[in-house]
Write a protein that holds these residues in place. Structure first.
Motif, PDB file in Angstrom:
ATOM      1  N   ARG A 257       0.823  -1.212   0.000  1.00 25.23           N
ATOM      2  CA  ARG A 257       0.000   0.000   0.000  1.00 25.23           C
ATOM      3  C   ARG A 257       0.857   1.262   0.000  1.00 25.23           C
ATOM      4  O   ARG A 257       1.971   1.265   0.532  1.00 25.23           O
ATOM      5  CB  ARG A 257      -0.896   0.023   1.243  1.00 25.23           C
ATOM      6  CG  ARG A 257      -1.863  -1.137   1.282  1.00 25.23           C
ATOM      7  CD  ARG A 257      -2.791  -0.977   2.455  1.00 25.23           C
ATOM      8  NE  ARG A 257      -3.713  -2.103   2.559  1.00 25.23           N
ATOM      9  CZ  ARG A 257      -4.592  -2.243   3.534  1.00 25.23           C
ATOM     10  NH1 ARG A 257      -4.656  -1.327   4.504  1.00 25.23           N
ATOM     11  NH2 ARG A 257      -5.392  -3.285   3.561  1.00 25.23           N
ATOM     12  N   ASP A 258       0.301   2.319  -0.549  1.00 27.84           N
ATOM     13  CA  ASP A 258       1.008   3.605  -0.553  1.00 27.84           C
ATOM     14  C   ASP A 258       0.750   4.350   0.761  1.00 27.84           C
ATOM     15  O   ASP A 258       0.073   3.834   1.654  1.00 27.84           O
ATOM     16  CB  ASP A 258       0.608   4.437  -1.782  1.00 27.84           C
ATOM     17  CG  ASP A 258      -0.864   4.825  -1.774  1.00 27.84           C
ATOM     18  OD1 ASP A 258      -1.510   4.750  -0.700  1.00 27.84           O
ATOM     19  OD2 ASP A 258      -1.372   5.210  -2.845  1.00 27.84           O
ATOM     20  N   VAL A 259       1.282   5.573   0.866  1.00 28.30           N
ATOM     21  CA  VAL A 259       1.165   6.319   2.130  1.00 28.30           C
ATOM     22  C   VAL A 259      -0.282   6.628   2.498  1.00 28.30           C
ATOM     23  O   VAL A 259      -0.607   6.847   3.666  1.00 28.30           O
ATOM     24  CB  VAL A 259       1.967   7.645   2.100  1.00 28.30           C
ATOM     25  CG1 VAL A 259       3.437   7.379   2.272  1.00 28.30           C
ATOM     26  CG2 VAL A 259       1.703   8.423   0.822  1.00 28.30           C
ATOM     27  N   ASP A 260      -1.183   6.635   1.503  1.00 29.42           N
ATOM     28  CA  ASP A 260      -2.589   6.885   1.793  1.00 29.42           C
ATOM     29  C   ASP A 260      -3.346   5.604   2.140  1.00 29.42           C
ATOM     30  O   ASP A 260      -4.562   5.617   2.323  1.00 29.42           O
ATOM     31  CB  ASP A 260      -3.264   7.551   0.587  1.00 29.42           C
ATOM     32  CG  ASP A 260      -2.634   8.904   0.265  1.00 29.42           C
ATOM     33  OD1 ASP A 260      -2.312   9.625   1.231  1.00 29.42           O
ATOM     34  OD2 ASP A 260      -2.441   9.211  -0.921  1.00 29.42           O
ATOM     35  N   GLY A 261      -2.626   4.489   2.202  1.00 25.78           N
ATOM     36  CA  GLY A 261      -3.261   3.226   2.571  1.00 25.78           C
ATOM     37  C   GLY A 261      -3.958   2.533   1.417  1.00 25.78           C
ATOM     38  O   GLY A 261      -4.736   1.609   1.621  1.00 25.78           O
TER      39      GLY A 261
ATOM     40  N   GLU B 180       5.159  -1.447  -8.087  1.00 22.16           N
ATOM     41  CA  GLU B 180       5.297  -0.206  -7.314  1.00 22.16           C
ATOM     42  C   GLU B 180       5.599  -0.518  -5.857  1.00 22.16           C
ATOM     43  O   GLU B 180       5.066  -1.454  -5.275  1.00 22.16           O
ATOM     44  CB  GLU B 180       4.003   0.619  -7.394  1.00 22.16           C
ATOM     45  CG  GLU B 180       3.882   1.400  -8.676  1.00 22.16           C
ATOM     46  CD  GLU B 180       2.574   2.201  -8.716  1.00 22.16           C
ATOM     47  OE1 GLU B 180       2.234   2.829  -7.710  1.00 22.16           O
ATOM     48  OE2 GLU B 180       1.912   2.141  -9.766  1.00 22.16           O
ATOM     49  N   GLN B 181       6.429   0.352  -5.275  1.00 23.42           N
ATOM     50  CA  GLN B 181       6.859   0.158  -3.894  1.00 23.42           C
ATOM     51  C   GLN B 181       5.870   0.721  -2.890  1.00 23.42           C
ATOM     52  O   GLN B 181       5.180   1.688  -3.177  1.00 23.42           O
ATOM     53  CB  GLN B 181       8.159   0.916  -3.717  1.00 23.42           C
ATOM     54  CG  GLN B 181       9.323   0.045  -3.435  1.00 23.42           C
ATOM     55  CD  GLN B 181      10.462   0.838  -2.868  1.00 23.42           C
ATOM     56  OE1 GLN B 181      10.342   2.014  -2.565  1.00 23.42           O
ATOM     57  NE2 GLN B 181      11.577   0.174  -2.715  1.00 23.42           N
ATOM     58  N   GLY B 182       5.847   0.142  -1.713  1.00 23.24           N
ATOM     59  CA  GLY B 182       5.014   0.665  -0.641  1.00 23.24           C
ATOM     60  C   GLY B 182       5.234  -0.140   0.615  1.00 23.24           C
ATOM     61  O   GLY B 182       6.232  -0.861   0.733  1.00 23.24           O
ATOM     62  N   GLU B 183       4.281  -0.017   1.562  1.00 25.15           N
ATOM     63  CA  GLU B 183       4.398  -0.785   2.802  1.00 25.15           C
ATOM     64  C   GLU B 183       3.645  -2.110   2.654  1.00 25.15           C
ATOM     65  O   GLU B 183       2.558  -2.167   2.074  1.00 25.15           O
ATOM     66  CB  GLU B 183       3.830  -0.001   3.986  1.00 25.15           C
ATOM     67  CG  GLU B 183       4.000  -0.766   5.294  1.00 25.15           C
ATOM     68  CD  GLU B 183       3.561   0.010   6.531  1.00 25.15           C
ATOM     69  OE1 GLU B 183       3.265   1.212   6.419  1.00 25.15           O
ATOM     70  OE2 GLU B 183       3.506  -0.615   7.605  1.00 25.15           O
TER      71      GLU B 183
END
Lengths: 497, 99
Positions: free
Chosen positions: A336-340, A347-350
């Motif tokens: 997920r990105d910074v907005d969840g 693509e990178q994320g958490e």
């Protein structure tokens, strides 16, 4: 459904097979069950709230894991390498408790009230004494089975709560009951306070695989024990594997009985995986990714996937050697990105994870969202075919200008340089960029490289913003005892260098 | 009936644990006879014809119709069924050992 169910099934299915210890003096499943029941009755009679262990791993570990479960008490393996003050603080938190520890460890928390110390040597006698007390056991799946303090490489240690239902779900969904051949034996060399040290006690018993514990790791002792006990399986953390390979390269004797080697617990350098594949061509390699909070493994790169990737000319397939494989069928993984919001492949994320084995619960709070997703605080990405790549902890991301850089990607490029043995990349406060990329490098003995050479090496393969502003040559990198790089320590050292 | 409930056979030594609860209440049987909750001695009821294929230790049994899934924690002579429907053994996924 608690942990005792796993042991009772194994004792029913193969009572006489060896469960733990050496071929000469190991305990069978029936004996392990008898002792764990007896020990459980004794522990229960103490009226304490926790059962802890402050010691290196040994055959006492399975006895304690199942004994605590029979007693209905949380098992708390504590890190014996902590400083005295930290250890005392943790022991104080779990009082009243029975703490299993040898005298030299027990002396370190002798002043804490409400603690009954039991030496590991006394467990056998205690279990025998308790046999007469043992009655019908009422399993409670919601009970806390294990309380593990995380290593805290990027902050204060947190008390992670694992309930019986999480651990049992993990075992039932990932292990075939008595799936191990009768000659299989696993060498366990991670300490009891590491999640893999606990989960191996559960999965090995359910699979019917004998456990052999190595008290404290040295590559020579590991190789010697693996040969002597005809070890067929093992789990190692990255630093261990590199050092084991060095021993094998030196003596050329191989590991004839070994069939299966899994690794995890941190980023494994690509080059070490390639060396392992070349040196142990008949051994099945498995890369596992998981966290304490997820009851161990949530994604695996299997043996065939290792071989396919190593043999492939296609860079997209070949790079999978550096992935942690695909999620277990029983868990879901999202990036997920910074907005969840879930991001697209590539693509990178958490990394977020959901499943019955995921606890996400701490002594202080629960980290699961309303839909049951656990934010791992690890950064990574999924490729088109669902292979997961873990770049590192979210806290380790370097923010240079407006750009987020993952240290792992830069470290992999540095490690591919023939003169680089170890590499770590951190962000150092910088007036112009906010953070500047700094690399710490340990050179291969007898080789040399200059700062400029390594900067060019990275620039040609990545881009200029990812090129280290400085390269520091160090004799060694700071690691904790389970091989995790201590980035905060390194960052502090480099910032003042 | 919830996940974690233990059931014992009325006709043989078999015991099971509920791994996944059914969507609506069902009768779980072994050897054609209802199973009882909790631990206890093996029952002495008669094994019904057609329900004598046996329950195997360590196997998982599922009933797709109700969503029920059981784990056999002790084997026995009776077959497992739900409302008279024989349960099938769930295929074990082969995953490489990782710890």
């Amino acid at each position: 459904m608690d942990l005792t169910m796993l042991l009772e099934m194994a004792a029913e299915g193969c009572p006489d097979r060896l469960a733990v210890g050496t071929k000469a003096d190991g305990l069978s499943y029936a004996q392990l069950q008898d002792r764990a029941r007896g020990l459980g009755a004794e522990l229960k009679a103490r009226g304490v709230q926790h059962v802890a262990m402050v010691d290196v791993t040994s055959s006492a570990l399975p006895l304690l894991v199942y004994g605590a479960s029979y007693a209905g008490l949380p098992f708390v393996p504590l890190n014996y390498r902590l400083a005295d003050a930290q250890l005392q603080a943790m022991v104080t938190r779990i009082a009243p408790a029975v703490v299993v520890a040898p005298p030299e460890q027990a002396a370190r928390f002798a002043d804490v009230q409400g603690i009954e110390v039991v030496s590991p040597d006394e467990l056998g006698a205690l279990a025998e004494k308790g046999a007469a007390l043992a009655g019908e056991h009422e399993p409670d799946g919601d009970a806390v089975a294990v309380l593990l303090f995380t290593s805290g490489t990027s902050g204060e240690p947190k008390g992670a709560v694992l309930r019986a239902s999480h651990l049992v779900s993990y075992v039932l969904s990932s292990v075939e009951f008595l799936g191990a051949d009768e000659d299989e034996a696993i060498l366990v060399s991670v300490p009891p306070y590491h999640i893999a040290g606990i989960s191996s006690v559960l999965t090995s018993v359910y699979a019917g695989r004998r456990m052999v514990q190595l008290a404290s790791f040295s590559p020579e002792a590991w190789v010697e024990l693996a040969r002597r006990e005809a070890i067929t399986q093992a789990m190692v953390v990255p630093t261990m594997l590199g050092r084991i390979l060095e021993v094998l390269e030196r003596d050329g004797q191989g590991l004839p009985a070994l069939r299966h080697l899994s690794y995890g617990g941190g980023r494994m350098p690509f080059t070490v995986v390639e060396r392992a594949l070349a040196l142990l061509p008949d051994v099945d390699l498995v890369n596992a990714y998981g966290l304490t909070e997820t009851s161990s493994t949530i994604a695996v790169l299997g043996p065939q996937e290792h071989r396919d990737a190593a043999a492939s000319e296609d860079p997209a397939v070949r790079r999978r050697l550096g992935s942690v494989g695909r999620p277990l069928p029983s868990v879901e993984i999202e990036v997920r990105d910074v907005d969840g919001l879930a991001v697209q492949a590539g693509e990178q994320g958490e990394i977020y994870v959901r499943g019955e084995q995921v606890s996400g619960e701490y002594l202080s709070h629960r980290a699961l969202d309303e839909e049951g997703w656990f934010p791992t605080r690890d950064r990574g990405w999924l490729d088109e075919d669902g292979f997961l790549y873990v770049d590192g902890r979210a806290d380790d991301v370097i923010v240079r200008g407006a750009e987020n850089l993952s240290p792992g990607e830069i470290e992999d490029v540095l490690l591919a340089h023939p003169a680089v043995a170890e590499a770590a990349v951190v962000g150092i406060p910088d007036t112009e960029w906010g953070e500047a990329v700094n690399a710490a490098v340990v050179l291969v003995a007898g080789r040399s490289a200059t700062e400029q050479e390594l900067q060019t090496w990275v620039r040609e393969r990545l881009r200029s913003s990812k090129t280290p502003a400085r390269v520091h040559f160090l004799p060694a990198l700071p690691h904790n005892e389970t091989g995790k790089l201590l980035r905060r320590v390194l960052r502090d050292e480099l910032a003042t260098a | 009936m919830k996940a974690g409930t233990r059931l014992r056979s009325g006709v043989c030594t078999a015991t099971v644990v509920v791994v996944r609860a059914p969507a609506s209440p069902v009768s779980v049987e072994c050897g054609g006879q209802p199973m009882a909750e909790g631990a206890g001695p093996a029952g002495e009821a008669e094994l019904a014809p057609g329900y004598d294929g046996g329950a195997l230790l360590g196997k998982r049994y599922e009933d797709p119709a109700s969503g029920l899934e059981l784990l056999c924690t002790k084997g026995g002579a009776g077959s497992l069924s739900v409302d008279g429907r024989l349960l099938s053994v769930k295929d074990a996924k082969s995953l490489p050992a990782s710890d």
